[in-house]
Design an enzyme around this catalytic site. Structure first.
Site, mmCIF file in Angstrom:
data_model
loop_
_atom_site.group_PDB
_atom_site.id
_atom_site.type_symbol
_atom_site.label_atom_id
_atom_site.label_comp_id
_atom_site.label_asym_id
_atom_site.label_seq_id
_atom_site.Cartn_x
_atom_site.Cartn_y
_atom_site.Cartn_z
ATOM 1 N N SER A 277 0.196 -142.778 23.693
ATOM 2 C CA SER A 277 1.537 -143.108 23.197
ATOM 3 C C SER A 277 1.542 -143.502 21.733
ATOM 4 O O SER A 277 2.511 -143.249 21.025
ATOM 5 C CB SER A 277 2.117 -144.273 23.997
ATOM 6 O OG SER A 277 2.448 -143.863 25.294
ATOM 7 N N HIS B 218 -0.444 -144.363 35.663
ATOM 8 C CA HIS B 218 -1.634 -145.175 35.383
ATOM 9 C C HIS B 218 -2.084 -146.013 36.583
ATOM 10 O O HIS B 218 -3.203 -146.514 36.604
ATOM 11 C CB HIS B 218 -1.356 -146.140 34.234
ATOM 12 C CG HIS B 218 -1.464 -145.528 32.867
ATOM 13 N ND1 HIS B 218 -2.601 -144.915 32.418
ATOM 14 C CD2 HIS B 218 -0.575 -145.481 31.837
ATOM 15 C CE1 HIS B 218 -2.406 -144.505 31.157
ATOM 16 N NE2 HIS B 218 -1.180 -144.830 30.790
ATOM 17 N N ALA C 148 -3.129 -150.772 18.114
ATOM 18 C CA ALA C 148 -2.421 -152.010 17.799
ATOM 19 C C ALA C 148 -1.738 -152.693 18.979
ATOM 20 O O ALA C 148 -1.882 -153.899 19.175
ATOM 21 C CB ALA C 148 -1.367 -151.711 16.731
ATOM 22 N N ASP C 149 -0.985 -151.921 19.765
ATOM 23 C CA ASP C 149 0.022 -152.572 20.610
ATOM 24 C C ASP C 149 -0.526 -153.672 21.509
ATOM 25 O O ASP C 149 0.090 -154.722 21.663
ATOM 26 C CB ASP C 149 0.837 -151.548 21.425
ATOM 27 C CG ASP C 149 -0.017 -150.641 22.304
ATOM 28 O OD1 ASP C 149 -1.243 -150.580 22.102
ATOM 29 O OD2 ASP C 149 0.550 -149.973 23.193
ATOM 30 N N ASP D 253 5.416 -137.593 25.132
ATOM 31 C CA ASP D 253 4.430 -138.024 24.119
ATOM 32 C C ASP D 253 3.004 -137.589 24.453
ATOM 33 O O ASP D 253 2.144 -137.556 23.578
ATOM 34 C CB ASP D 253 4.500 -139.533 23.895
ATOM 35 C CG ASP D 253 4.191 -140.340 25.147
ATOM 36 O OD1 ASP D 253 4.291 -139.798 26.272
ATOM 37 O OD2 ASP D 253 3.857 -141.527 25.010
ATOM 38 N N HIS E 270 -4.373 -140.553 30.908
ATOM 39 C CA HIS E 270 -3.623 -139.431 30.340
ATOM 40 C C HIS E 270 -4.447 -138.146 30.484
ATOM 41 O O HIS E 270 -5.565 -138.175 30.979
ATOM 42 C CB HIS E 270 -3.332 -139.672 28.857
ATOM 43 C CG HIS E 270 -2.531 -140.916 28.614
ATOM 44 N ND1 HIS E 270 -2.383 -141.468 27.372
ATOM 45 C CD2 HIS E 270 -1.839 -141.715 29.456
ATOM 46 C CE1 HIS E 270 -1.633 -142.544 27.459
ATOM 47 N NE2 HIS E 270 -1.292 -142.724 28.712
ATOM 48 N N ASP F 154 4.455 -142.246 33.053
ATOM 49 C CA ASP F 154 3.230 -142.803 32.485
ATOM 50 C C ASP F 154 2.801 -144.084 33.194
ATOM 51 O O ASP F 154 1.670 -144.201 33.651
ATOM 52 C CB ASP F 154 3.419 -143.097 31.002
ATOM 53 C CG ASP F 154 2.125 -143.620 30.400
ATOM 54 O OD1 ASP F 154 1.159 -142.847 30.336
ATOM 55 O OD2 ASP F 154 2.073 -144.806 30.031
#
Ligand code: 3PG
Ligand code: CO
Length: 555
Positions: free
Chosen positions: A77, A430, A283-284, A467, A497, A426
């Protein structure tokens, strides 16, 4: 002479309402029983595919098309939304860290020199995701960094590991811990006091995102900084194996543990004078910990003890907040994103998702930058996600609520672009729960319907894409594409993914009859979408953007 002003598109009008819908984790793959998108009832997405020729196609969403090191790197993502929003392909964190390690430049930088000051007297702590998934971090990068730091004077090293099972197969964490333990044993043989100090599953410990649940960070803080956890073990391989014996636990959700010495004392709390590196490049899921480590002013949970440390991120995670202030590798300089251009060209934007994906259509879309470019031109709406559950329990997630917000924004006439991320395929993919993922795909399809109905009402245009892949393939496959069986002859569920391409569809009553996908960008990827959307807003894309996917033929 740089100017934000974009030229008018010669053939496409300004002022249309455009819905930009990103289905998260929705790739295209052969139909079979592990393809949840195929199994699910998805009439809307099916009709886009079977509908107007030249208005549906596939685009690349993995590997070098999104700035990842190799074609074996699945999409994700972060890189996907970066590409969608920025319209260009940037060498991404994974690649930049590879280069910095290979050239040794990582050790010459300001960040490394800053943490190095602690090496003589104190401990170097490394906190991050232990896997070879390549989405948030990579094991081989950690191995090189540990080796490099020890060669440059680190005498005492402590690892705080987070087990994966989400970007890699569940159960693979044992092998990763064994691999790094071997490296640490080699270091100990050379006189470096190096060991794992704590651990936990990434979804339960430390790696929350977008402030969905600070308890996750607190659990990590307690183990990593305070040296306190409900489970204590003498070594990490044993910890992961033992904790996994409880059928409720898997790699993603292992409870926090600390490693203790003979006296039962934790071997690696973080104390004054220590150096700390968070070794994820993405980062997230590191921003929240970075805030806890760096901010003096902090009220998200009681940190109990705040050690005075030298802290550096693998990268700087947030360019706007400058967080963390020290980092080992400079992040990709993603500038002049489509969102920033649009506010300068009179395009009013609305963006929405639920918490767990909210930053995808804002922060990632805008080049890892938080906040608005211009709050008068933009409105971002976050729908609170359910926290404390795995999403297979509620596979519909907030898709309906997101679609309602998008519908209302479209019908309000206040916005030219209404952008959403639909997280279901998504987030439920997962979990590895195939039945729930089928339900999730249907929920996303229902949401698309509501948004397209609103587009229809206002005479607008839609762009529906994704994405990266996830729900379209839920099983690990061999080279021939057949399900690969494990030692016991069982299929292995793919929680991660995929390498698959994703669909993009355009349409709506506002789309002129001559608009269709060009035939001359067969290799098109997610980075080509930004120019496409700019064109649909009646604007020419900047010259250095990846080319548009559309052409306008005169009828
Ligand atoms: C996660 O962070 O949840 C996974 O590692 C990657 O998923 P995303 O790229 O779809 O967010
Ligand atoms: Co994902």
């Amino acid at each position: 002479d740089f100017s934000w002003k974009l030229a008018d598109h010669p053939k496409l009008p300004k002022g249309k309402t455009i819905a930009v819908v990103v289905l998260d984790g929705w790739g295209e793959a052969n139909p079979d029983k592990y393809n949840c998108i195929h199994v699910a009832e998805t009439p809307v997405m099916d009709s886009l595919k079977k509908g107007a020729p030249d208005r549906w196609r596939l685009v690349r969403a993995h590997g070098t098309a999104v700035g990842l090191p190799t074609e074996d790197d699945m999409g994700n993502s972060e890189v996907g939304h970066n590409a969608l929003g920025a319209g260009r392909i940037y060498a991404q964190g994974a690649k930049l860290v590879d280069l910095a390690l290979a050239s040794g430049k990582i050790y010459d930088g300001e960040g490394f020199n800053y943490i190095k000051e602690s090496f003589n007297t104190n401990t170097l702590h490394l906190i991050g995701l232990l896997s070879d998934g390549g989405v948030h971090s990579r094991l081989d990068q950690l191995q090189l960094l540990v080796k490099g730091a020890s060669e440059r004077g680190a005498k005492r090293i402590r690892l705080h590991i987070l087990t994966d099972g989400r970007d890699v197969l569940d159960g693979s964490s044992v092998g990763f811990v064994e691999t790094i333990e071997k490296d640490l044993a080699d270091l100990r043989a050379k006189g470096v006091d190096a060991q794992i100090a704590s651990g936990g599953g990434r979804m339960y410990v430390t790696m929350d995102r977008y402030e969905n649940d600070w308890e996750v960070i607190k659990r990590g803080w307690d183990a990593q900084v305070l040296g306190e956890a409900p489970y204590k073990f003498r070594n990490a391989v044993e910890a992961v194996k033992k904790l996994r014996e409880d059928p409720k636990n898997n790699d993603q959700y292992l409870p926090p543990f600390v490693i203790v010495d003979e006296q039962g004392k934790s071997v690696g709390p973080i104390v004054d004078g220590d150096a700390v590196v968070t070794f994820n490049f993405r980062a997230d899921r590191m921003v929240m910990l970075a805030k806890a480590l760096e901010y003096a002013d902090f009220d998200k949970f009681d940190r109990v003890r705040v050690p005075k440390i030298r802290y550096a991120g693998m990268l700087q995670y947030d360019g706007e907040l400058k967080l963390p202030s020290r980092y080992l590798v400079s992040p990709p300089e993603i500038e002049r994103t489509s969102g920033e251009y649009l506010v300068h060209n009179g395009v009013r934007t609305f963006a929405c998702s639920e918490t767990v994906k909210f930053g995808h259509v804002t922060f990632f879309w805008n080049g890892n930058r938080s906040g608005y470019f211009n709050s008068e031109m933009e409105e971002y709406v976050e729908i609170p996600s359910d926290s404390g559950i795995t999403f297979n329990v509620k596979p519909n997630m907030k898709a309906l609520e997101i679609a309602e917000k998008a519908r209302d924004a479209i019908l309000s006439g206040k916005f030219h672009q209404v952008r959403v991320n639909l997280p279901n395929s998504d987030m439920v993919g997962h979990t590895g729960d195939i039945d729930a993922t089928v339900v999730a795909c249907k929920a996303a399809d229902d949401a698309v319907k509501m948004i397209l109905d609103a587009v229809e009402k206002v005479g607008g245009i839609y762009v529906v894409t994704a994405d990266h892949g996830n729900a379209e393939d839920m099983v690990k496959r061999n080279k021939k594409g057949e399900p690969q069986l494990d030692k016991e002859g069982k299929i292995q569920i793919l929680t991660s993914h995929t390498l698959q391409p994703v669909p993009i569809a355009i349409g709506g009553p506002g789309l002129g009859p001559g608009v269709k996908f060009r035939k001359d960008v067969p290799q098109g990827g997610l980075a080509n979408v930004a120019a496409t959307v700019m064109n649909l807003h009646g604007l020419e894309a900047p010259a250095d953007y990846e080319p548009t996917l559309i052409e306008v033929v005169d009828n």
